[in-house]
Scaffold this motif. Structure first.
Motif, PDB file in Angstrom:
ATOM      1  N   THR A 112     -66.992  72.493  29.824  1.00  0.00           N
ATOM      2  CA  THR A 112     -68.177  72.471  28.971  1.00  0.00           C
ATOM      3  C   THR A 112     -68.306  73.809  28.244  1.00  0.00           C
ATOM      4  OG1 THR A 112     -69.538  73.337  30.758  1.00  0.00           O
ATOM      5  CG2 THR A 112     -69.335  70.926  30.601  1.00  0.00           C
ATOM      6  N   GLU A 113     -69.248  73.892  27.328  1.00  0.00           N
ATOM      7  CA  GLU A 113     -69.488  75.158  26.634  1.00  0.00           C
ATOM      8  C   GLU A 113     -69.851  76.283  27.615  1.00  0.00           C
ATOM      9  OE1 GLU A 113     -69.558  75.660  22.633  1.00  0.00           O
ATOM     10  OE2 GLU A 113     -67.907  74.695  23.703  1.00  0.00           O
ATOM     11  N   PRO A 114     -70.743  76.048  28.600  1.00  0.00           N
ATOM     12  CA  PRO A 114     -71.014  77.119  29.569  1.00  0.00           C
ATOM     13  C   PRO A 114     -69.771  77.545  30.357  1.00  0.00           C
ATOM     14  CG  PRO A 114     -72.784  75.519  29.618  1.00  0.00           C
ATOM     15  CD  PRO A 114     -71.696  74.928  28.754  1.00  0.00           C
ATOM     16  N   LEU A 115     -68.884  76.613  30.689  1.00  0.00           N
ATOM     17  CA  LEU A 115     -67.658  76.982  31.390  1.00  0.00           C
ATOM     18  C   LEU A 115     -66.748  77.811  30.491  1.00  0.00           C
ATOM     19  CD1 LEU A 115     -66.640  73.883  33.534  1.00  0.00           C
ATOM     20  CD2 LEU A 115     -67.254  76.164  34.328  1.00  0.00           C
ATOM     21  N   ARG A 116     -66.738  77.507  29.216  1.00  0.00           N
ATOM     22  CA  ARG A 116     -65.946  78.319  28.289  1.00  0.00           C
ATOM     23  C   ARG A 116     -66.492  79.740  28.214  1.00  0.00           C
ATOM     24  NH1 ARG A 116     -65.474  73.212  24.215  1.00  0.00           N
ATOM     25  NH2 ARG A 116     -63.469  72.445  24.999  1.00  0.00           N
ATOM     26  N   LEU A 117     -67.814  79.873  28.230  1.00  0.00           N
ATOM     27  CA  LEU A 117     -68.392  81.210  28.261  1.00  0.00           C
ATOM     28  C   LEU A 117     -68.020  81.923  29.556  1.00  0.00           C
ATOM     29  CD1 LEU A 117     -70.102  83.518  27.275  1.00  0.00           C
ATOM     30  CD2 LEU A 117     -72.154  82.268  28.024  1.00  0.00           C
ATOM     31  N   ARG A 136     -75.063  85.298  17.410  1.00  0.00           N
ATOM     32  CA  ARG A 136     -75.831  85.608  18.618  1.00  0.00           C
ATOM     33  C   ARG A 136     -76.698  84.420  19.055  1.00  0.00           C
ATOM     34  NH1 ARG A 136     -77.563  91.965  18.274  1.00  0.00           N
ATOM     35  NH2 ARG A 136     -79.184  91.218  19.696  1.00  0.00           N
ATOM     36  N   ARG A 137     -77.340  83.767  18.111  1.00  0.00           N
ATOM     37  CA  ARG A 137     -78.200  82.618  18.454  1.00  0.00           C
ATOM     38  C   ARG A 137     -77.360  81.480  19.047  1.00  0.00           C
ATOM     39  NH1 ARG A 137     -83.238  80.994  17.694  1.00  0.00           N
ATOM     40  NH2 ARG A 137     -83.681  82.957  16.606  1.00  0.00           N
ATOM     41  N   TRP A 138     -76.176  81.261  18.500  1.00  0.00           N
ATOM     42  CA  TRP A 138     -75.290  80.232  19.073  1.00  0.00           C
ATOM     43  C   TRP A 138     -74.977  80.546  20.530  1.00  0.00           C
ATOM     44  CZ3 TRP A 138     -70.277  82.085  20.358  1.00  0.00           C
ATOM     45  CH2 TRP A 138     -69.484  81.132  21.030  1.00  0.00           C
ATOM     46  N   LEU A 139     -74.636  81.810  20.839  1.00  0.00           N
ATOM     47  CA  LEU A 139     -74.288  82.153  22.219  1.00  0.00           C
ATOM     48  C   LEU A 139     -75.504  82.025  23.132  1.00  0.00           C
ATOM     49  CD1 LEU A 139     -71.788  83.033  23.799  1.00  0.00           C
ATOM     50  CD2 LEU A 139     -72.593  85.401  23.610  1.00  0.00           C
ATOM     51  N   GLU A 228     -56.112  91.147  19.780  1.00  0.00           N
ATOM     52  CA  GLU A 228     -56.467  90.757  21.145  1.00  0.00           C
ATOM     53  C   GLU A 228     -57.422  89.568  21.179  1.00  0.00           C
ATOM     54  OE1 GLU A 228     -57.367  94.078  23.858  1.00  0.00           O
ATOM     55  OE2 GLU A 228     -56.713  95.418  22.258  1.00  0.00           O
ATOM     56  N   LEU A 229     -57.935  89.161  20.023  1.00  0.00           N
ATOM     57  CA  LEU A 229     -58.800  87.973  19.906  1.00  0.00           C
ATOM     58  C   LEU A 229     -59.981  88.054  20.868  1.00  0.00           C
ATOM     59  CD1 LEU A 229     -56.000  85.238  19.690  1.00  0.00           C
ATOM     60  CD2 LEU A 229     -57.180  86.394  17.804  1.00  0.00           C
ATOM     61  N   LEU A 230     -60.736  89.135  20.770  1.00  0.00           N
ATOM     62  CA  LEU A 230     -61.851  89.368  21.692  1.00  0.00           C
ATOM     63  C   LEU A 230     -63.173  88.783  21.203  1.00  0.00           C
ATOM     64  CD1 LEU A 230     -61.067  93.081  22.636  1.00  0.00           C
ATOM     65  CD2 LEU A 230     -60.697  91.043  24.046  1.00  0.00           C
ATOM     66  N   GLU A 231     -63.270  88.454  19.935  1.00  0.00           N
ATOM     67  CA  GLU A 231     -64.541  87.956  19.404  1.00  0.00           C
ATOM     68  C   GLU A 231     -64.792  86.516  19.839  1.00  0.00           C
ATOM     69  OE1 GLU A 231     -66.975  87.253  15.193  1.00  0.00           O
ATOM     70  OE2 GLU A 231     -64.897  87.981  15.152  1.00  0.00           O
ATOM     71  N   MET A 232     -66.009  86.240  20.324  1.00  0.00           N
ATOM     72  CA  MET A 232     -66.422  84.882  20.683  1.00  0.00           C
ATOM     73  C   MET A 232     -67.068  84.230  19.466  1.00  0.00           C
ATOM     74  SD  MET A 232     -67.955  85.286  24.567  1.00  0.00           S
ATOM     75  CE  MET A 232     -68.951  86.757  24.256  1.00  0.00           C
ATOM     76  N   THR A 233     -66.586  83.037  19.107  1.00  0.00           N
ATOM     77  CA  THR A 233     -67.099  82.305  17.952  1.00  0.00           C
ATOM     78  C   THR A 233     -67.314  80.845  18.327  1.00  0.00           C
ATOM     79  OG1 THR A 233     -64.839  81.859  17.195  1.00  0.00           O
ATOM     80  CG2 THR A 233     -65.920  83.836  16.320  1.00  0.00           C
ATOM     81  N   PRO A 234     -68.155  80.128  17.573  1.00  0.00           N
ATOM     82  CA  PRO A 234     -68.444  78.726  17.924  1.00  0.00           C
ATOM     83  C   PRO A 234     -67.238  77.802  17.935  1.00  0.00           C
ATOM     84  CG  PRO A 234     -70.109  79.578  16.412  1.00  0.00           C
ATOM     85  CD  PRO A 234     -69.012  80.603  16.467  1.00  0.00           C
ATOM     86  N   ASP A 235     -66.164  78.157  17.260  1.00  0.00           N
ATOM     87  CA  ASP A 235     -64.977  77.297  17.212  1.00  0.00           C
ATOM     88  C   ASP A 235     -63.983  77.647  18.324  1.00  0.00           C
ATOM     89  OD1 ASP A 235     -64.219  79.760  16.273  1.00  0.00           O
ATOM     90  OD2 ASP A 235     -63.119  79.011  14.530  1.00  0.00           O
ATOM     91  N   TRP A 236     -64.491  78.073  19.459  1.00  0.00           N
ATOM     92  CA  TRP A 236     -63.624  78.602  20.532  1.00  0.00           C
ATOM     93  C   TRP A 236     -62.951  77.529  21.385  1.00  0.00           C
ATOM     94  CZ3 TRP A 236     -67.518  81.336  24.391  1.00  0.00           C
ATOM     95  CH2 TRP A 236     -68.454  80.411  24.843  1.00  0.00           C
ATOM     96  N   ALA A 237     -63.146  76.252  21.109  1.00  0.00           N
ATOM     97  CA  ALA A 237     -62.544  75.197  21.941  1.00  0.00           C
ATOM     98  C   ALA A 237     -61.026  75.319  21.999  1.00  0.00           C
ATOM     99  CB  ALA A 237     -62.943  73.816  21.431  1.00  0.00           C
ATOM    100  N   GLY A 238     -60.423  75.809  20.930  1.00  0.00           N
ATOM    101  CA  GLY A 238     -58.973  75.951  20.914  1.00  0.00           C
ATOM    102  C   GLY A 238     -58.477  77.296  21.417  1.00  0.00           C
TER     103      GLY A 238
END
Length: 267
Positions: A112-117, A136-139, A228-238
Motif C-alpha cells: 500500500t502507499e503507507p508501506l511504500r513510505l 508535502r501535502r501528498w505525503l 541516488e534517487l532520494l526524492e519521494m514523489t507521488p509516482d513512486w509505485a515504480g
C-alpha cells in the motif's frame, strides 16, 4: 533505537525510536504474506531454494520428506527478518540480492502507499530521502492513510510530522536519523577561489554560517545527488532499490526473464 527526523528550514518533527523497528516489521509481514499468498507454493519454494547462494544455511533445510514446501517457506520468511549481516539470499548467475533489498522492493512492488513510505524511510532515512514543497501535502495524505489503516501508530509522532508537512509548501522536507540535517561532512564547502576545504577547515567555516546559509548549502548538495534517487514523489509505485528484484519477481512463473532483465542479462 534512533528516531527518524523530518526537517525543513523552519522546524522539525520526529518519529519515536520504537516506530523504526515497527516499520521494518510491517515490511517483513507484507513479504511473508506475499510468500504464502502465491499460487502453487510448492513450485515457488523449489524456485527460491534453487536461487539461494551455494553456501547459504537454508540449503541445509532440504525440501521434501519431513520439510514441506509450506514449512520451508516459513523458514525462508524468518530468514528474511533475522539475517543479521544481510547476507545475500539470491544468487543468480553471479548477481546477488540481499534480504533487506528484497523486502524493500517487495513493499514498493505490491504494498500500500503507507508501506511504500515505510520502505523509503527504512531504506533511506540515513541518507536523507526528501520530499519537495509541492508534494508535502501528498505525503501528509499518505500518513493519513497509514494512521487510518493502523499501520502507523498515532502515539509515535506521525501527527507532528503531518503538521510539519502541512505548515507550508514552499520548502523541501528532508529526512534524517537522530542527527539533524544538514551537516558540514556531507556538504562540499569551497573557498572563494574554488578550493575544496578539508574536514577541519570545513567545520570551522560551517560553524560561522547562519542556519539559512547552512540549509542552502546542504540542500544544494542533496539535490546534486540526483543519481541516488532520494526524492519521494507521488509516482513512486515504480521505484525500486538496488537490484530492483522483489519477491513478486522471484515468485512469478517468468522469474528467469525478470531476473535477466533486472541484471541486464537478456539477449
Amino acid at each position: 533505537m534512533s528516531y527518524i527526523r523530518f526537517q525543513d528550514l523552519h522546524g522539525s518533527a520526529h518519529l519515536n525510536g520504537p516506530e523504526r523497528p515497527h516499520l521494518y516489521n510491517l515490511i517483513h509481514e507484507h513479504a511473508r504474506r506475499t510468500l504464502f499468498d502465491c499460487q502453487d507454493a510448492g513450485a515457488r519454494a523449489y524456485t527460491l531454494f534453487d536461487l539461494l547462494p551455494q553456501d547459504h544455511e537454508l540449503r541445509e533445510v532440504r525440501l521434501g520428506g519431513q520439510v514441506s514446501p509450506h514449512r520451508w517457506l516459513g523458514v525462508y520468511a524468518r530468514t528474511l527478518q533475522t539475517s543479521i549481516f544481510d547476507d545475500p539470499i539470491v544468487d543468480y548467475r553471479g548477481h546477488q540480492v540481499r534480504p533487506l533489498t528484497l523486502l524493500l522492493n517487495t513493499a514498493m512492488d505490491s504494498g500500500t502507499e503507507p508501506l511504500r513510505l515505510a520502505a523509503r524511510l527504512m531504506g533511506q532515512c540515513e541518507i536523507n530521502t526528501w520530499v519537495d514543497g509541492p508534494n508535502r501535502r501528498w505525503l501528509a495524505g499518505v500518513i493519513t492513510q497509514g494512521l487510518a489503516s493502523g499501520d502507523f501508530r498515532a502515539d509515535c509522532g506521525w501527527h507532528d510530522v503531518q503538521r510539519l508537512l502541512l505548515a507550508r509548501d514552499d520548502h523541501p522536507v528532508v529526512v534524517s536519523w537522530s542527527d539533524s540535517f544538514p551537516s558540514y561532512w556531507n556538504t562540499a564547502l569551497h573557498t572563494p577561489d574554488g578550493k575544496l576545504l578539508d574536514g577541519e577547515e570545513a567545520e570551522q567555516l560551517w560553524e560561522t554560517m547562519p542556519a539559512a546559509e547552512q540549509w542552502a548549502h546542504g540542500l544544494r548538495a542533496l539535490k546534486d545527488r540526483s543519481a541516488e534517487l532520494l526524492e519521494m514523489t507521488p509516482d513512486w509505485a515504480g521505484y525500486r532499490f538496488g537490484s530492483t528484484v522483489s519477491l513478486g519477481d522471484l515468485l512469478a512463473t517468468d522469474h528467469i526473464r525478470r531476473l535477466d532483465r533486472a541484471f541486464e542479462l537478456a539477449g
